[in-house]
Design a protein around this motif. Structure first.
Motif, PDB file in Angstrom:
ATOM      1  N   PHE A 174       4.988 -11.406   5.421  1.00 31.16           N
ATOM      2  CA  PHE A 174       4.450 -10.152   5.928  1.00 31.16           C
ATOM      3  C   PHE A 174       4.218  -9.174   4.784  1.00 31.16           C
ATOM      4  N   LEU A 175       3.384  -8.179   5.056  1.00 30.15           N
ATOM      5  CA  LEU A 175       3.090  -7.133   4.082  1.00 30.15           C
ATOM      6  C   LEU A 175       4.244  -6.135   4.096  1.00 30.15           C
ATOM      7  N   SER A 176       5.009  -6.085   3.002  1.00 33.10           N
ATOM      8  CA  SER A 176       6.210  -5.244   2.967  1.00 33.10           C
ATOM      9  C   SER A 176       5.995  -3.935   2.210  1.00 33.10           C
ATOM     10  N   GLY A 177       4.799  -3.722   1.676  1.00 32.64           N
ATOM     11  CA  GLY A 177       4.524  -2.483   0.959  1.00 32.64           C
ATOM     12  C   GLY A 177       3.152  -2.547   0.328  1.00 32.64           C
ATOM     13  N   ALA A 178       2.584  -1.377   0.075  1.00 32.90           N
ATOM     14  CA  ALA A 178       1.282  -1.293  -0.583  1.00 32.90           C
ATOM     15  C   ALA A 178       1.225   0.010  -1.375  1.00 32.90           C
ATOM     16  N   LEU A 179       0.538  -0.029  -2.487  1.00 32.13           N
ATOM     17  CA  LEU A 179       0.424   1.165  -3.335  1.00 32.13           C
ATOM     18  C   LEU A 179      -0.855   1.096  -4.137  1.00 32.13           C
ATOM     19  N   HIS A 180      -1.261   2.255  -4.632  1.00 33.95           N
ATOM     20  CA  HIS A 180      -2.406   2.337  -5.535  1.00 33.95           C
ATOM     21  C   HIS A 180      -1.934   2.409  -6.973  1.00 33.95           C
ATOM     22  N   GLU A 181      -2.627   1.722  -7.844  1.00 34.63           N
ATOM     23  CA  GLU A 181      -2.484   1.901  -9.291  1.00 34.63           C
ATOM     24  C   GLU A 181      -3.885   2.026  -9.858  1.00 34.63           C
TER      25      GLU A 181
END
Length: 206
Positions: A15-22
């Motif tokens: 599952f998708l446990s986190g997302a962020l921009h860089e």
């Protein structure tokens, strides 16, 4: 988020446990989806071929294929140098936090938090709303659960942990996983099996 990603992760018990921009990129963190992950992954070819590091090899195969499917690049916490900053990524995602014992705690996984890999896309996707830190208002049983106080304000006392695991008194940790991780209320509903924790403990303390 990314159309089709959830459907692509589900057959692999991920599952998708986190997302962020860089910068102009979006980093998507991929974690085991419990209950059910351990039964699924241990039935895969990597766990039956006798070669070392079956979980890492399975993660590499599956997440690399997902990266190709979605036009992303795959990143892993077990390849390096250079080592990718998975803990920082997880905390920057707003879904994971630093716990009172300085281990990463996830809003759903608790102190069983782990990330098997990441997909890096060259676009800025919408991000999930930040989670509530599960340590807020918690009685912090993790801070007193370790029998040898190996997890404290000064950080992780690895030699003390290994010495305890060598002793007869360390059987509970060896067979069911770290007592401090097990004490986390946020992880109680995650469904982490004792035999999975025992497998990981054997990798840490053969």
């Amino acid at each position: 988020m990314l159309p089709g990603l959830s459907d692509a992760l589900t057959p692999h018990r991920l599952f998708l446990s986190g997302a962020l921009h860089e910068g102009a990129q979006t980093i998507l963190l991929i974690s085991p989806d419990e209950p059910g992950f351990w039964a699924h992954v241990t039935a895969q070819p990597e766990f039956g071929d006798g070669a070392p590091d079956p979980l890492d090899r399975w993660s590499s195969r599956v997440i690399s294929a997902l990266a190709a499917q979605f036009g992303a690049q795959a990143r892993f916490p077990f390849t390096g140098p250079p080592w990718h900053p998975f803990v920082r990524w997880a905390i920057d995602s707003g879904q994971s936090f630093e716990s009172p014992i300085h281990l990463m705690v996830h809003a759903r996984m608790g102190l069983w938090a782990s990330v098997r890999g990441a997909l890096v896309l060259r676009m800025r996707l919408p991000l999930p709303a930040p989670a509530t830190n599960p340590c807020n208002g918690c009685a912090t049983p993790c801070t007193t659960a370790c029998p040898v106080a190996a997890l404290g304000p000064q950080g992780y006392d690895v030699p003390a942990c290994h010495a305890h695991l060598d002793a007869p008194q360390g059987q509970a940790c060896r067979n069911s996983g770290c007592l401090a991780r097990r004490a986390c209320p946020a992880g109680e509903s995650y469904g982490r099996l004792a035999k999975q924790s025992a497998w990981h403990m054997r990798q840490f303390h053969p």
